[in-house]
Design a protein around this motif. Structure first.
Motif, PDB file in Angstrom:
ATOM      1  N   LYS A   1      41.224  34.865  30.636  1.00 50.34           N
ATOM      2  CA  LYS A   1      40.212  35.835  30.194  1.00 50.34           C
ATOM      3  C   LYS A   1      39.915  36.811  31.330  1.00 50.34           C
ATOM      4  N   ALA A   2      39.862  36.301  32.574  1.00 51.18           N
ATOM      5  CA  ALA A   2      39.630  37.180  33.736  1.00 51.18           C
ATOM      6  C   ALA A   2      40.752  38.212  33.816  1.00 51.18           C
ATOM      7  N   ARG A   3      41.981  37.783  33.524  1.00 55.12           N
ATOM      8  CA  ARG A   3      43.112  38.717  33.562  1.00 55.12           C
ATOM      9  C   ARG A   3      42.938  39.818  32.504  1.00 55.12           C
ATOM     10  N   GLU A   4      42.435  39.423  31.318  1.00 51.95           N
ATOM     11  CA  GLU A   4      42.185  40.437  30.266  1.00 51.95           C
ATOM     12  C   GLU A   4      41.137  41.448  30.730  1.00 51.95           C
ATOM     13  N   VAL A   5      40.091  40.941  31.411  1.00 51.77           N
ATOM     14  CA  VAL A   5      39.036  41.841  31.908  1.00 51.77           C
ATOM     15  C   VAL A   5      39.632  42.836  32.917  1.00 51.77           C
ATOM     16  N   VAL A   6      40.437  42.310  33.852  1.00 48.99           N
ATOM     17  CA  VAL A   6      41.058  43.177  34.871  1.00 48.99           C
ATOM     18  C   VAL A   6      41.935  44.231  34.199  1.00 48.99           C
ATOM     19  N   ASN A   7      42.764  43.792  33.229  1.00 49.20           N
ATOM     20  CA  ASN A   7      43.669  44.733  32.561  1.00 49.20           C
ATOM     21  C   ASN A   7      42.893  45.801  31.798  1.00 49.20           C
ATOM     22  N   ALA A   8      41.763  45.400  31.185  1.00 49.11           N
ATOM     23  CA  ALA A   8      40.955  46.375  30.447  1.00 49.11           C
ATOM     24  C   ALA A   8      40.411  47.442  31.391  1.00 49.11           C
ATOM     25  N   HIS A   9      39.984  47.033  32.584  1.00 48.70           N
ATOM     26  CA  HIS A   9      39.455  48.013  33.552  1.00 48.70           C
ATOM     27  C   HIS A   9      40.587  48.877  34.130  1.00 48.70           C
ATOM     28  N   LYS A  10      41.786  48.289  34.274  1.00 49.64           N
ATOM     29  CA  LYS A  10      42.914  49.088  34.765  1.00 49.64           C
ATOM     30  C   LYS A  10      43.291  50.159  33.728  1.00 49.64           C
ATOM     31  N   THR A  11      43.258  49.769  32.455  1.00 50.66           N
ATOM     32  CA  THR A  11      43.658  50.697  31.391  1.00 50.66           C
ATOM     33  C   THR A  11      42.609  51.776  31.182  1.00 50.66           C
ATOM     34  N   SER A  12      41.329  51.382  31.205  1.00 51.52           N
ATOM     35  CA  SER A  12      40.241  52.347  30.949  1.00 51.52           C
ATOM     36  C   SER A  12      39.150  52.173  31.993  1.00 51.52           C
ATOM     37  N   PRO A  13      39.378  52.688  33.226  1.00 49.69           N
ATOM     38  CA  PRO A  13      38.355  52.540  34.271  1.00 49.69           C
ATOM     39  C   PRO A  13      37.059  53.215  33.826  1.00 49.69           C
ATOM     40  N   ASN A  14      35.915  52.601  34.160  1.00 49.62           N
ATOM     41  CA  ASN A  14      34.632  53.244  33.867  1.00 49.62           C
ATOM     42  C   ASN A  14      33.712  53.118  35.077  1.00 49.62           C
ATOM     43  N   GLY A  15      32.533  53.676  34.965  1.00 50.78           N
ATOM     44  CA  GLY A  15      31.609  53.732  36.105  1.00 50.78           C
ATOM     45  C   GLY A  15      31.200  52.366  36.636  1.00 50.78           C
ATOM     46  N   ASP A  16      31.360  51.317  35.802  1.00 49.76           N
ATOM     47  CA  ASP A  16      30.980  49.960  36.257  1.00 49.76           C
ATOM     48  C   ASP A  16      32.165  49.153  36.754  1.00 49.76           C
ATOM     49  N   SER A  17      33.386  49.708  36.643  1.00 56.71           N
ATOM     50  CA  SER A  17      34.592  48.891  36.913  1.00 56.71           C
ATOM     51  C   SER A  17      34.561  48.240  38.283  1.00 56.71           C
ATOM     52  N   VAL A  18      34.222  49.043  39.319  1.00 60.95           N
ATOM     53  CA  VAL A  18      34.281  48.506  40.689  1.00 60.95           C
ATOM     54  C   VAL A  18      33.315  47.341  40.838  1.00 60.95           C
ATOM     55  N   GLN A  19      32.100  47.527  40.317  1.00 59.42           N
ATOM     56  CA  GLN A  19      31.082  46.474  40.435  1.00 59.42           C
ATOM     57  C   GLN A  19      31.520  45.216  39.677  1.00 59.42           C
ATOM     58  N   VAL A  20      32.051  45.397  38.457  1.00 64.66           N
ATOM     59  CA  VAL A  20      32.477  44.247  37.642  1.00 64.66           C
ATOM     60  C   VAL A  20      33.621  43.507  38.332  1.00 64.66           C
ATOM     61  N   LEU A  21      34.602  44.263  38.843  1.00 68.22           N
ATOM     62  CA  LEU A  21      35.778  43.626  39.461  1.00 68.22           C
ATOM     63  C   LEU A  21      35.401  42.932  40.764  1.00 68.22           C
ATOM     64  N   SER A  22      34.486  43.545  41.500  1.00 63.16           N
ATOM     65  CA  SER A  22      34.039  42.949  42.763  1.00 63.16           C
ATOM     66  C   SER A  22      33.318  41.626  42.478  1.00 63.16           C
ATOM     67  N   LYS A  23      32.446  41.644  41.459  1.00 65.43           N
ATOM     68  CA  LYS A  23      31.701  40.428  41.070  1.00 65.43           C
ATOM     69  C   LYS A  23      32.690  39.361  40.571  1.00 65.43           C
ATOM     70  N   LEU A  24      33.705  39.809  39.819  1.00 65.71           N
ATOM     71  CA  LEU A  24      34.693  38.875  39.277  1.00 65.71           C
ATOM     72  C   LEU A  24      35.487  38.209  40.403  1.00 65.71           C
ATOM     73  N   GLN A  25      35.845  38.996  41.429  1.00 65.95           N
ATOM     74  CA  GLN A  25      36.594  38.420  42.555  1.00 65.95           C
ATOM     75  C   GLN A  25      35.767  37.327  43.230  1.00 65.95           C
ATOM     76  N   ASN A  26      34.477  37.604  43.481  1.00 67.99           N
ATOM     77  CA  ASN A  26      33.611  36.589  44.105  1.00 67.99           C
ATOM     78  C   ASN A  26      33.496  35.353  43.223  1.00 67.99           C
ATOM     79  N   ALA A  27      33.379  35.566  41.899  1.00 72.02           N
ATOM     80  CA  ALA A  27      33.251  34.432  40.968  1.00 72.02           C
ATOM     81  C   ALA A  27      34.513  33.576  41.001  1.00 72.02           C
TER      82      ALA A  27
END
Length: 259
Positions: free
Chosen positions: A51-77
């Protein structure tokens, strides 16, 4: 003013995504190879990884203003989940084991929400002009992450007695110059700010390590080599500072001659 979506720098999002991906693979591999956890937990950890991989791919395909924050939080998680997966199980009672499974299900459903939020909304804004590639908030966040390392380097330089005074002075100058670079990017963020600040943070962490290492070669040539290396680092920061300062605007074309 450009629509908020133009705050997105796709390259920065791709870089964050690339940093998260190895942690996903490690989590899935650990889940498959760790025999101390029950099968239902193994399955959940693998589902979390997928599921984390799906989240990453979704942000890669359609980056948005929250992408960096979401991906950074996901990496820590993910780093946290990898640690949890290898910890010994303290409470093997049925309630304790059920609690562990419930917690993993919550994590999975949190990722479902992240995935829903990452999927692009129907209305697509008009393409923004290139200068809007700069997201000042992201730059401020990177700057805030670098600043503690600067302070630590300066403090270490002042309190480490195993290095000679000229090195102490140079480390302090490097810290002060790094602070000027950070402040210049905070004041005038540009398309390179994130990359420069990220590189600077890694460099400062390296300098803090070097500062506390024992000196192996105390010959005059060895000691001079250390000083020269620090001077090079300082002049590299001078270049970063010059590049960070906004360039003067080109002069307006002269009006046509009146004759």
């Amino acid at each position: 003013p450009a629509p908020p979506a133009s705050n997105v720098n796709p390259t920065v999002v791709q870089n964050f995504a690339a940093a998260v991906e190895p942690h996903i693979q490690e989590l899935i591999t650990q889940a498959q190879t760790t025999y101390s956890i029950p099968p239902d937990e193994k399955t959940l950890y693998q589902q979390i990884g997928n599921k984390a991989r799906e989240v990453v791919n979704a942000h890669k395909t359609s980056p948005n203003g929250d992408s960096v924050q979401v991906l950074s939080k996901l990496q820590n998680a993910l780093m946290e989940y990898k640690r949890e997966l290898t910890q010994p199980i303290m409470d093997r009672s049925p309630a304790g084991m059920q609690g562990r499974v419930d917690k993993l299900r919550q994590k999975l459903s949190g990722l479902e929400s992240d995935l829903a939020a990452a999927r692009p909304q129907p209305a697509a804004p008009a393409p923004a002009p290139p200068a809007s590639n700069v997201n000042p908030t992201v730059v401020q966040n990177f700057a805030a992450a670098v600043e503690p390392h600067i302070q630590e380097l300066i403090t270490q330089a002042q309190t480490t007695y195993s290095i000679p005074p000229d090195e102490k002075t140079l480390y302090q100058q490097i810290g002060n110059k790094a602070r000027e670079v950070v402040n210049a990017h905070k004041t005038s963020p540009n398309g390179d700010s994130v990359q420069v600040l990220s590189k600077l943070q890694n460099a400062l962490m390296e300098y803090k390590r070097e500062l506390t290492q024992p000196i192996m070669d105390r010959s005059p040539a060895g000691m001079q080599g250390r000083v020269d290396k620090l001077r090079q680092k300082l002049s590299g920061l001078e270049s970063d500072l010059a590049a960070a300062r906004p360039q003067p605007a080109a002069p307006a074309p002269a009006p046509p001659a009146s004759n």
